[in-house]
Write a protein that holds these residues in place. Structure first.
Motif, PDB file in Angstrom:
ATOM      1  N   ARG A 140       0.843  -1.187   0.000  1.00  0.00           N
ATOM      2  CA  ARG A 140       0.000   0.000   0.000  1.00  0.00           C
ATOM      3  C   ARG A 140       0.882   1.242   0.000  1.00  0.00           C
ATOM      4  NH1 ARG A 140      -4.510  -1.766   4.602  1.00  0.00           N
ATOM      5  NH2 ARG A 140      -5.549  -3.359   3.301  1.00  0.00           N
ATOM      6  N   ASP A 141       0.652   2.097  -0.989  1.00  0.00           N
ATOM      7  CA  ASP A 141       1.438   3.325  -1.097  1.00  0.00           C
ATOM      8  C   ASP A 141       0.590   4.398  -1.765  1.00  0.00           C
ATOM      9  OD1 ASP A 141       3.693   4.999  -0.953  1.00  0.00           O
ATOM     10  OD2 ASP A 141       4.212   4.533  -3.028  1.00  0.00           O
ATOM     11  N   ASP A 142       0.436   5.524  -1.095  1.00  0.00           N
ATOM     12  CA  ASP A 142      -0.340   6.648  -1.633  1.00  0.00           C
ATOM     13  C   ASP A 142      -1.739   6.223  -2.063  1.00  0.00           C
ATOM     14  OD1 ASP A 142       1.773   8.394  -1.223  1.00  0.00           O
ATOM     15  OD2 ASP A 142       2.626   8.024  -3.224  1.00  0.00           O
ATOM     16  N   GLY A 143      -2.371   5.399  -1.254  1.00  0.00           N
ATOM     17  CA  GLY A 143      -3.740   5.001  -1.541  1.00  0.00           C
ATOM     18  C   GLY A 143      -3.880   3.929  -2.591  1.00  0.00           C
ATOM     19  N   ARG A 144      -2.793   3.400  -3.083  1.00  0.00           N
ATOM     20  CA  ARG A 144      -2.844   2.349  -4.102  1.00  0.00           C
ATOM     21  C   ARG A 144      -2.421   1.016  -3.505  1.00  0.00           C
ATOM     22  NH1 ARG A 144       0.866   5.330  -8.466  1.00  0.00           N
ATOM     23  NH2 ARG A 144       2.008   5.670  -6.513  1.00  0.00           N
ATOM     24  N   ASN A 145      -3.053  -0.047  -3.967  1.00  0.00           N
ATOM     25  CA  ASN A 145      -2.742  -1.400  -3.503  1.00  0.00           C
ATOM     26  C   ASN A 145      -2.221  -2.246  -4.656  1.00  0.00           C
ATOM     27  OD1 ASN A 145      -3.751  -0.609  -1.062  1.00  0.00           O
ATOM     28  ND2 ASN A 145      -5.617  -1.843  -1.169  1.00  0.00           N
ATOM     29  N   VAL A 146      -1.201  -3.026  -4.382  1.00  0.00           N
ATOM     30  CA  VAL A 146      -0.682  -3.967  -5.376  1.00  0.00           C
ATOM     31  C   VAL A 146      -0.439  -5.303  -4.686  1.00  0.00           C
ATOM     32  CG1 VAL A 146       1.292  -4.569  -6.820  1.00  0.00           C
ATOM     33  CG2 VAL A 146       0.344  -2.274  -6.922  1.00  0.00           C
ATOM     34  N   ALA A 147      -0.942  -6.374  -5.290  1.00  0.00           N
ATOM     35  CA  ALA A 147      -0.729  -7.718  -4.756  1.00  0.00           C
ATOM     36  C   ALA A 147       0.609  -8.253  -5.258  1.00  0.00           C
ATOM     37  CB  ALA A 147      -1.861  -8.641  -5.186  1.00  0.00           C
ATOM     38  N   VAL A 148       1.398  -8.782  -4.344  1.00  0.00           N
ATOM     39  CA  VAL A 148       2.707  -9.349  -4.674  1.00  0.00           C
ATOM     40  C   VAL A 148       2.711 -10.809  -4.248  1.00  0.00           C
ATOM     41  CG1 VAL A 148       5.179  -9.256  -4.223  1.00  0.00           C
ATOM     42  CG2 VAL A 148       3.874  -7.136  -4.437  1.00  0.00           C
ATOM     43  N   GLY A 149       3.096 -11.691  -5.170  1.00  0.00           N
ATOM     44  CA  GLY A 149       3.041 -13.122  -4.901  1.00  0.00           C
ATOM     45  C   GLY A 149       4.374 -13.730  -4.502  1.00  0.00           C
ATOM     46  N   SER A 150       4.439 -15.044  -4.602  1.00  0.00           N
ATOM     47  CA  SER A 150       5.613 -15.793  -4.157  1.00  0.00           C
ATOM     48  C   SER A 150       6.843 -15.444  -4.994  1.00  0.00           C
ATOM     49  CB  SER A 150       5.341 -17.295  -4.244  1.00  0.00           C
ATOM     50  OG  SER A 150       5.062 -17.672  -5.576  1.00  0.00           O
ATOM     51  N   GLY A 151       8.001 -15.572  -4.358  1.00  0.00           N
ATOM     52  CA  GLY A 151       9.264 -15.301  -5.038  1.00  0.00           C
ATOM     53  C   GLY A 151       9.720 -13.866  -4.945  1.00  0.00           C
ATOM     54  N   ASN A 152       8.975 -13.022  -4.218  1.00  0.00           N
ATOM     55  CA  ASN A 152       9.325 -11.610  -4.083  1.00  0.00           C
ATOM     56  C   ASN A 152       9.844 -11.311  -2.675  1.00  0.00           C
ATOM     57  OD1 ASN A 152       8.381  -9.950  -6.611  1.00  0.00           O
ATOM     58  ND2 ASN A 152       6.768 -11.462  -6.236  1.00  0.00           N
ATOM     59  N   PHE A 153      10.877 -10.472  -2.629  1.00  0.00           N
ATOM     60  CA  PHE A 153      11.399 -10.014  -1.343  1.00  0.00           C
ATOM     61  C   PHE A 153      10.618  -8.795  -0.878  1.00  0.00           C
ATOM     62  CE2 PHE A 153      14.982 -12.404  -3.015  1.00  0.00           C
ATOM     63  CZ  PHE A 153      15.422 -13.085  -1.889  1.00  0.00           C
ATOM     64  N   ILE A 154      10.486  -8.676   0.423  1.00  0.00           N
ATOM     65  CA  ILE A 154       9.814  -7.534   1.032  1.00  0.00           C
ATOM     66  C   ILE A 154      10.783  -6.882   2.012  1.00  0.00           C
ATOM     67  CG2 ILE A 154       7.852  -6.741   2.391  1.00  0.00           C
ATOM     68  CD1 ILE A 154       7.098  -7.895  -0.333  1.00  0.00           C
ATOM     69  N   GLY A 155      11.047  -5.594   1.798  1.00  0.00           N
ATOM     70  CA  GLY A 155      11.933  -4.858   2.695  1.00  0.00           C
ATOM     71  C   GLY A 155      13.369  -4.804   2.236  1.00  0.00           C
ATOM     72  N   GLU A 156      13.635  -5.185   0.975  1.00  0.00           N
ATOM     73  CA  GLU A 156      15.022  -5.217   0.511  1.00  0.00           C
ATOM     74  C   GLU A 156      15.605  -3.821   0.317  1.00  0.00           C
ATOM     75  OE1 GLU A 156      12.638  -5.602  -3.351  1.00  0.00           O
ATOM     76  OE2 GLU A 156      12.404  -5.825  -1.191  1.00  0.00           O
ATOM     77  N   ILE A 157      14.761  -2.838  -0.058  1.00  0.00           N
ATOM     78  CA  ILE A 157      15.264  -1.467  -0.212  1.00  0.00           C
ATOM     79  C   ILE A 157      15.680  -0.915   1.145  1.00  0.00           C
ATOM     80  CG2 ILE A 157      14.664   0.888  -0.876  1.00  0.00           C
ATOM     81  CD1 ILE A 157      12.828  -0.231  -2.997  1.00  0.00           C
ATOM     82  N   SER A 158      14.827  -1.118   2.131  1.00  0.00           N
ATOM     83  CA  SER A 158      15.153  -0.686   3.490  1.00  0.00           C
ATOM     84  C   SER A 158      16.406  -1.376   3.996  1.00  0.00           C
ATOM     85  CB  SER A 158      13.973  -0.989   4.422  1.00  0.00           C
ATOM     86  OG  SER A 158      14.293  -0.690   5.761  1.00  0.00           O
ATOM     87  N   PHE A 159      16.564  -2.658   3.630  1.00  0.00           N
ATOM     88  CA  PHE A 159      17.735  -3.421   4.066  1.00  0.00           C
ATOM     89  C   PHE A 159      19.010  -2.891   3.420  1.00  0.00           C
ATOM     90  CE2 PHE A 159      20.736  -6.903   3.436  1.00  0.00           C
ATOM     91  CZ  PHE A 159      20.880  -7.382   4.730  1.00  0.00           C
ATOM     92  N   LEU A 160      18.978  -2.678   2.107  1.00  0.00           N
ATOM     93  CA  LEU A 160      20.176  -2.241   1.394  1.00  0.00           C
ATOM     94  C   LEU A 160      20.594  -0.828   1.786  1.00  0.00           C
ATOM     95  CD1 LEU A 160      19.540  -3.600  -2.223  1.00  0.00           C
ATOM     96  CD2 LEU A 160      21.242  -4.414  -0.588  1.00  0.00           C
ATOM     97  N   LEU A 161      19.606   0.058   1.942  1.00  0.00           N
ATOM     98  CA  LEU A 161      19.903   1.467   2.213  1.00  0.00           C
ATOM     99  C   LEU A 161      19.881   1.802   3.698  1.00  0.00           C
ATOM    100  CD1 LEU A 161      17.822   3.155  -0.652  1.00  0.00           C
ATOM    101  CD2 LEU A 161      20.228   2.452  -0.669  1.00  0.00           C
ATOM    102  N   ASP A 162      19.499   0.817   4.528  1.00  0.00           N
ATOM    103  CA  ASP A 162      19.381   1.031   5.971  1.00  0.00           C
ATOM    104  C   ASP A 162      18.493   2.242   6.250  1.00  0.00           C
ATOM    105  OD1 ASP A 162      19.759   0.539   8.659  1.00  0.00           O
ATOM    106  OD2 ASP A 162      21.579   1.759   8.786  1.00  0.00           O
ATOM    107  N   CYS A 163      17.305   2.193   5.658  1.00  0.00           N
ATOM    108  CA  CYS A 163      16.371   3.304   5.788  1.00  0.00           C
ATOM    109  C   CYS A 163      14.989   2.766   6.150  1.00  0.00           C
ATOM    110  CB  CYS A 163      16.305   4.095   4.482  1.00  0.00           C
ATOM    111  SG  CYS A 163      15.601   3.165   3.101  1.00  0.00           S
ATOM    112  N   PRO A 164      14.049   3.634   6.523  1.00  0.00           N
ATOM    113  CA  PRO A 164      12.690   3.175   6.835  1.00  0.00           C
ATOM    114  C   PRO A 164      12.008   2.563   5.616  1.00  0.00           C
ATOM    115  CG  PRO A 164      13.088   5.375   7.718  1.00  0.00           C
ATOM    116  CD  PRO A 164      14.245   5.063   6.816  1.00  0.00           C
TER     117      PRO A 164
END
Length: 241
Positions: A158-182
């Protein structure tokens, strides 16, 4: 132990002494050949294999060079050879998926930049969880303590009122992990979704200990981010709440 010796006659009639070929000294020359060949190759498995063969010829030399075998030298060479055998087995295991369960083999297909050994290493620090109900796993603006991979089921971004379904094989939180950001979006794991979860500090510690592993994971996340950006917020899936 004595070796057979002989002399042969060349075409010009001169005698050629080949007795050295039937002495223990020939084993040293063969061992040297395999050692040199091993040090000239860059493939670690081939290098260790050639050095192991060279060590075997050194053992033969120590056994036959005198009437009494040089047991101290034989023992030392045998220990070197044993250490080499152990490392060869370790390398073969790192390159093989032998012993992985069916679920692990399917999951390994997601880790295209990691070899089997690297995959096993990070999976030893992973948790498998199944959400009993819809569960918030990332909150926009908040740094998550975990990195997730969707194994089965779906999560909703969910981002800016929009929803997107993400299925198997996708990472969640990798941007935050790589950049050490929220986190950059809210993420909800739907009921019954199976997730693989890593503590970000433990995973980062593993990466700091191994440059190869760090590069492999970095390349994996970059590819995952690029793939997501290529289909970012598709109009046929996104909608206003």
């Amino acid at each position: 132990m004595r070796f057979y010796t002989d002399r042969v006659t060349s075409r010009t009639g001169g005698a050629v002494d080949i007795s050295y070929l039937f002495t223990a000294g020939i084993f040293v020359q063969i061992a040297l050949l395999f050692y040199v060949l091993g040090l000239l190759v860059r493939n670690e498995l081939l290098l260790r294999g050639l050095l192991l063969i060279g060590t075997m010829f050194y053992i033969l030399y120590y056994f036959f060079v005198s009437d009494v075998p040089l047991w101290d030298a034989i023992f030392a060479s045998a220990m070197i050879g044993l250490a080499n055998v152990i490392m060869i087995l370790v390398i073969l295991r790192e390159k093989s998926t032998l012993g992985m369960s069916d679920d692990m083999l399917v999951l390994y297909g997601t880790f295209t930049t990691l070899n089997p050994g690297q995959f096993r290493k990070i999976m030893r620090h992973a948790d498998w969880i199944t959400t009993p109900e819809d569960l918030s796993i990332c909150t926009r603006g908040v740094r998550s303590d975990y990195l997730y991979l969707v194994s089965k089921g779906q999560v909703i971004l969910r981002d800016d009122g929009r929803n997107v379904a993400v299925g198997s094989g996708n990472f969640i939180g990798e941007i935050s992990f790589l950049l050490d950001c929220p986190a950059t979006a809210d993420v909800i794991a739907l009921q019954g979704t199976e997730l693989v979860r890593w503590d970000r500090r433990k995973l980062m510690s593993l990466m700091h200990k191994s440059v190869r592993l760090s590069n492999a994971i970095g390349a994996l996340f970059n590819a995952d981010i690029a793939r997501k950006l290529s289909v970012s917020w598709p109009k046929d899936q996104a909608h206003r709440e």
